[in-house]
Design an enzyme around this catalytic site. Sequence first.
Site, PDB file in Angstrom:
ATOM      1  N   HIS A 108       0.822  -1.209   0.000  1.00  0.00           N
ATOM      2  CA  HIS A 108       0.000   0.000   0.000  1.00  0.00           C
ATOM      3  C   HIS A 108       0.856   1.260   0.000  1.00  0.00           C
ATOM      4  O   HIS A 108       0.464   2.281  -0.546  1.00  0.00           O
ATOM      5  CB  HIS A 108      -0.982  -0.026   1.175  1.00  0.00           C
ATOM      6  N   HIS A 121      -7.742  -0.702  10.466  1.00  0.00           N
ATOM      7  CA  HIS A 121      -7.799  -0.633   9.002  1.00  0.00           C
ATOM      8  C   HIS A 121      -9.058  -1.309   8.454  1.00  0.00           C
ATOM      9  O   HIS A 121      -9.778  -0.755   7.625  1.00  0.00           O
ATOM     10  CB  HIS A 121      -6.534  -1.277   8.406  1.00  0.00           C
TER      11      HIS A 121
HETATM   12 CU1  C2O Z   1      -5.693  -3.045   0.323  1.00  0.00          CU
HETATM   13 CU2  C2O Z   1      -7.317  -1.234   2.927  1.00  0.00          CU
HETATM   14  O1  C2O Z   1      -6.886  -2.369   1.649  1.00  0.00           O
END
Ligand code: C2O
Length: 589
Positions: free
Chosen positions: A213, A332
């Site tokens: 990410h 998350h």
């Molecule tokens: Cu790849 Cu919050 O997800």
Amino acid sequence: MASLPLPLTSATPSSQSRPIFARPSYFLTHAKRSNRLRVSCTDGRNKKEASRNVETPLGKVDRRNMLLGLGGGLYGAANLISTPGASADPVKPPQLDTCGNSTYSTNLQQTIEVACCPPTSQNPAIDYQLPPVTQMKIRPAAQNLSPEYIYKYNKAIECMKKLQEENPDDPRGFMQQANIHCAYCNGAYTYPQPGQDPFTLQTHFSWLFFPFHRWYLYFYERILGKLIGDPTFALPFWNWDNPKGMKIPKFFLDHNSPLYDCKRNQKHLKSVVDLGFTGSTDPLQVVSNNLTVMYNEMIGANTDVYDFMGQPYCQGTQSSYAAAGAVERGSHTAVHVFVGDPREAANEDLGNFYSAARDPLFFCHHANVDRMWTLWQYDLSSEQIPDKTIHSDNFNNAEFLFYDENAQLVRVKVGDCVNNQLMGYDFEEVDLPWVDYRPPPQTTKAKVTRATKTAENTETVFPLKLDQIVRIIVPKTKKGKADESLVIENITIDASKFLKFDVFVNDEDDDLTELDKAAYAGTFAQVPHKGHKTVTTWIKLRLTDLYKRMDVEDDDTVLVTLVPRHQGEGVTIGGVKIIENPPPPKSSG
Ligand code: C2O
């Protein structure tokens, strides 16, 4: 030492531990002053970037560089430390020409195929080199954005949407950027393996979560900057760990804004985000739960680097589900599911991985997830985890493919993204109110003793279908306030569902909407992804911190309560046990 201090020894970022860079306000007043309200889309093609000649103090005062031992190269002798997964290979970048359809399941259990593959490239992928940092970008907290910044952010997303309309195959366009997430997370990339089922790449539920990410946002941010001709543009972060930022940032709610998305839970647009998913309707309780969750996943529940980062995951790993770190599972996941729209077939957009990045809020959410990694590495010191670096080649040499801001296909390495400042960005400093948010001590245990009489026994209760609250008596490794962790093993789950359960130890009351109590040990949760598939995982929760506030002196067992927060079936648990933690490793300095 008989009584270890709490793992946290320094919390407040200070000028000693963190170099100070210019504030976002600096860039607003010093950069592009004369035309800051006249931002227009560029065509995305290369132009000379004017601002690349400012010196920064990076390298001189940055203790992060020293931590990484940059003098001896990123992957120094520490690599010799044996780590789990050491005999496998690092994850290889996908082959774009064999990219297939992704899948997801609807709430009615239909599996749907969806095409999310990126365009293939005329030019071969090149190994990405981080450009020298000439000006540190500072990602601002969303609640502090100036009108000018909001304007610029809107403009950038508008440009990205326009680029998509003009050329749907431009990998920098809005839907192409959203589909990156779908392809990497809902099963588009598979690798044949002789004599075995193909290996499916998954960038969640393991140590790849933070690095994947981070790279994703890195290029997204650079593309936005390029599209508005402002290389200083930095993504705002949704500061959901701070009471000042716990609601969806207002500028995402303006119907006329390119940042608006109609697929969001309409009941949650103006409420405090519920990181604990307890269903409490009292906003003050929710804030208190949220701070408890943050304390737990950033500090209290972790015994080693993998508890935070996620467990090792290598090329060919049979299940594409290793085990997620505490932040990925907890806050998350909660934000994804909180914002996703229950009116939609699969809780689009944020509530399913295939569609999550279609909502611009995804990137603002993940900017804060990324910030959690940085805070954990550089702002929280820990006796239990003095070394926050993963020294395995299987981590550092794992690779992904992205298109950069010039639409060049690039191959990036995980090891090149572990220090955000070397990537040219940092975060605005805001308070961390969860750092000391320890629940109050629990002083009576009469009720615990009573509940123990009717609790289940570890010998007979497993495998356990978790569709209601379960209480289990679990033996400790030794009496009293030992340094121990709770391991929940063989958690078998349906990948297509939102699943969550909370874990309490010696909980003495039944108010399950409260997490801000000594007995809260941690959480398992996942965002739905992929079509129906059963996967197996596990979690480890450190109990040492919890025992400190509890009366467990004479006990050789504890009462573990598992509280499902999802509806219905989907989770089976194979076992629960308590293990002794290894002594904290000596810091190598
Ligand atoms: Cu790849 Cu919050 O997800």
